[in-house]
Design an enzyme around this catalytic site. Structure first.
Site, PDB file in Angstrom:
ATOM      1  N   GLY A  71      41.632 -28.041  30.800  1.00 23.70           N
ATOM      2  CA  GLY A  71      42.106 -29.289  30.235  1.00 23.70           C
ATOM      3  C   GLY A  71      43.577 -29.563  30.501  1.00 23.70           C
ATOM      4  O   GLY A  71      43.975 -30.707  30.726  1.00 23.70           O
ATOM      5  N   SER A 199      37.389 -29.277  29.006  1.00 25.87           N
ATOM      6  CA  SER A 199      37.557 -27.857  29.312  1.00 25.87           C
ATOM      7  C   SER A 199      36.309 -27.080  28.922  1.00 25.87           C
ATOM      8  O   SER A 199      35.715 -27.342  27.871  1.00 25.87           O
ATOM      9  CB  SER A 199      38.773 -27.322  28.550  1.00 25.87           C
ATOM     10  OG  SER A 199      39.040 -25.980  28.892  1.00 25.87           O
ATOM     11  N   CYS A 325      47.548 -23.204  20.939  1.00 28.28           N
ATOM     12  CA  CYS A 325      48.610 -23.234  21.937  1.00 28.28           C
ATOM     13  C   CYS A 325      49.988 -23.120  21.317  1.00 28.28           C
ATOM     14  O   CYS A 325      50.965 -22.880  22.006  1.00 28.28           O
ATOM     15  CB  CYS A 325      48.522 -24.517  22.750  1.00 28.28           C
ATOM     16  SG  CYS A 325      46.902 -24.777  23.482  1.00 28.28           S
TER      17      CYS A 325
END
Length: 394
Positions: A71, A199, A325
């Protein structure tokens, strides 16, 4: 002790059927799809069939699907590719304050290179204002990039309406659908989507593979240069095993789809209702109904999110304080701050995201343990003690 995994927005386990489909392409079917001999052409056929499967799931044409490493690459390619290819028309991009960092940091990079970016506000539920979006469009606007559903709070944006606005003003529309794929039904044509990122590892597929849907005829500069793979638009030897795994995961995630969504929604709502009923001064983040069926994001006052996660982990429960993340950062979530939450409440937020393997019994266990953990943490909190004293004094 049972291990309860409730962080499926971060990543998901590869399904056995997906792994079984991939294994031959690590071993006997090892050929390079760009070669002409038979063992290579077997792999080329596998890539072509996978592309067809993915296109069908998105309502796209086969030649509009381009494989990427995931992604993040797809987001970078969509935004930088449009910016470079259409800079003669304009330099203005519109996005939101709650995008994934793959979009935000790409936009920040472009700002350093002469592009102008408008970051739209969201309301307390995480929704953009469509009138504000339309008002932000200028003669120099070349791209609108709004995520389909937020990775932290689960709020789903009015994608078809955004696409219609973009089309009306002759502006390209990109959506990061990494969290939405497998959770909602997507039709890129009906929703006027020009570019879409997804993704594999969010839908029980492998890591390291994703796609960018590029509407046919759209001019887009390449991000990665080299060979002529992906019809000359994305260089690099194809990740055949990953591509096959992604296609199998897409096929499986939309099989018995309605029943899966019904189950996830039931688990989500049971957890949300249970936590809000048993934990005082707790609040749901994101829209109550316009949200992903597997997402529950709760702010708990007078506790610190990272400590709460550690204590949940000690009880065998894996959750998240936000995006995977940014989990190494001590800063509060930019998404929660954009909703208007003060820093202390943003720090006390936790995200539970369900997968197909989760059960009602697991939700019951979380509903048993979480209030106990929160109560124990608050007993050690001077802020909570002060709050109770002030409340009594009133």
């Amino acid at each position: 002790m049972e291990h309860i995994y409730l962080d499926n927005a971060a990543t998901t386990p590869v399904k056995p059927e997906v792994l079984d489909a991939m294994i031959p392409y690590f071993t006997q079917n090892f050929g390079n799809p760009s070669s002409v001999y038979k063992i290579a052409q077997i792999n080329k056929k596998a890539v072509d069939e996978s592309r067809e499967t993915i296109a069908k799931a998105l309502g796209a044409q086969t030649n509009e699907i381009f494989f990427t490493s995931g992604g993040t690459e797809a987001d970078n390619w969509a935004i930088k590719g449009i910016a470079e290819a259409h800079k003669a028309k304009g330099n203005h991009i519109i996005t939101t304050k709650i995008e994934h960092h793959a979009v935000l940091h790409t936009c920040e990079f472009l700002e350093k290179h002469g592009y102008e970016v408008t970051y739209l506000d969201v309301n307390e539920d995480g929704l953009i204002d469509l009138n504000e979006l339309e008002s932000a469009i200028k003669d120099t606007t070349i791209l609108i990039s709004v995520m389909y559903a937020n990775n932290e709070i689960g709020t789903i944006q009015p994608i078809a309406e955004i696409g219609a606005i973009a089309k009306k003003h002759n502006v390209y529309f990109h959506t990061d659908a990494v969290q939405a794929v497998g959770q909602v039904k997507i039709d890129v044509k009906e929703q006027n989507i020009d570019l879409l990122s997804l993704s594999g590892h969010k839908i029980n597929g492998p890591k390291g593979i994703g796609i960018l849907y590029i509407r046919r005829g759209l001019k887009l500069e390449n991000l990665i240069h080299g060979g002529a793979q992906e019809r000359g638009r994305r260089a690099g030897t194809e990740n055949v095993a990953g591509i096959v795994g992604l296609a199998k995961a897409m096929e499986l995630t939309y099989t018995n789809f309605d029943a899966k969504i019904e189950k996830l929604t039931k688990l989500r709502d049971k957890l949300i209702d249970g936590l809000l009923a048993t934990i005082p001064y707790a609040k749901l983040n994101g829209h109550r109904t316009m949200r992903l069926p597997n997402n529950a994001n709760i702010s708990v006052e007078f506790v610190e999110g990272e400590s709460l996660l550690l204590l949940l982990d000690m009880n065998g429960i894996a959750a998240s304080s936000g995006s995977a993340c940014t989990s190494g950062s001590l800063d509060p979530s930019h998404v929660l701050l954009a909703l208007g939450l003060p820093h202390e409440k943003a720090h006390g937020s936790i995200r539970f995201t369900f997968g197909e393997m989760n059960t009602e019994e697991q939700v019951d266990f979380v509903l048993e343990k979480m209030p106990q953990i929160v109560d124990r943490m608050r007993q050690m909190s001077p802020l909570y003690e002060d709050f109770l004293k002030q409340k009594q004094d009133k």
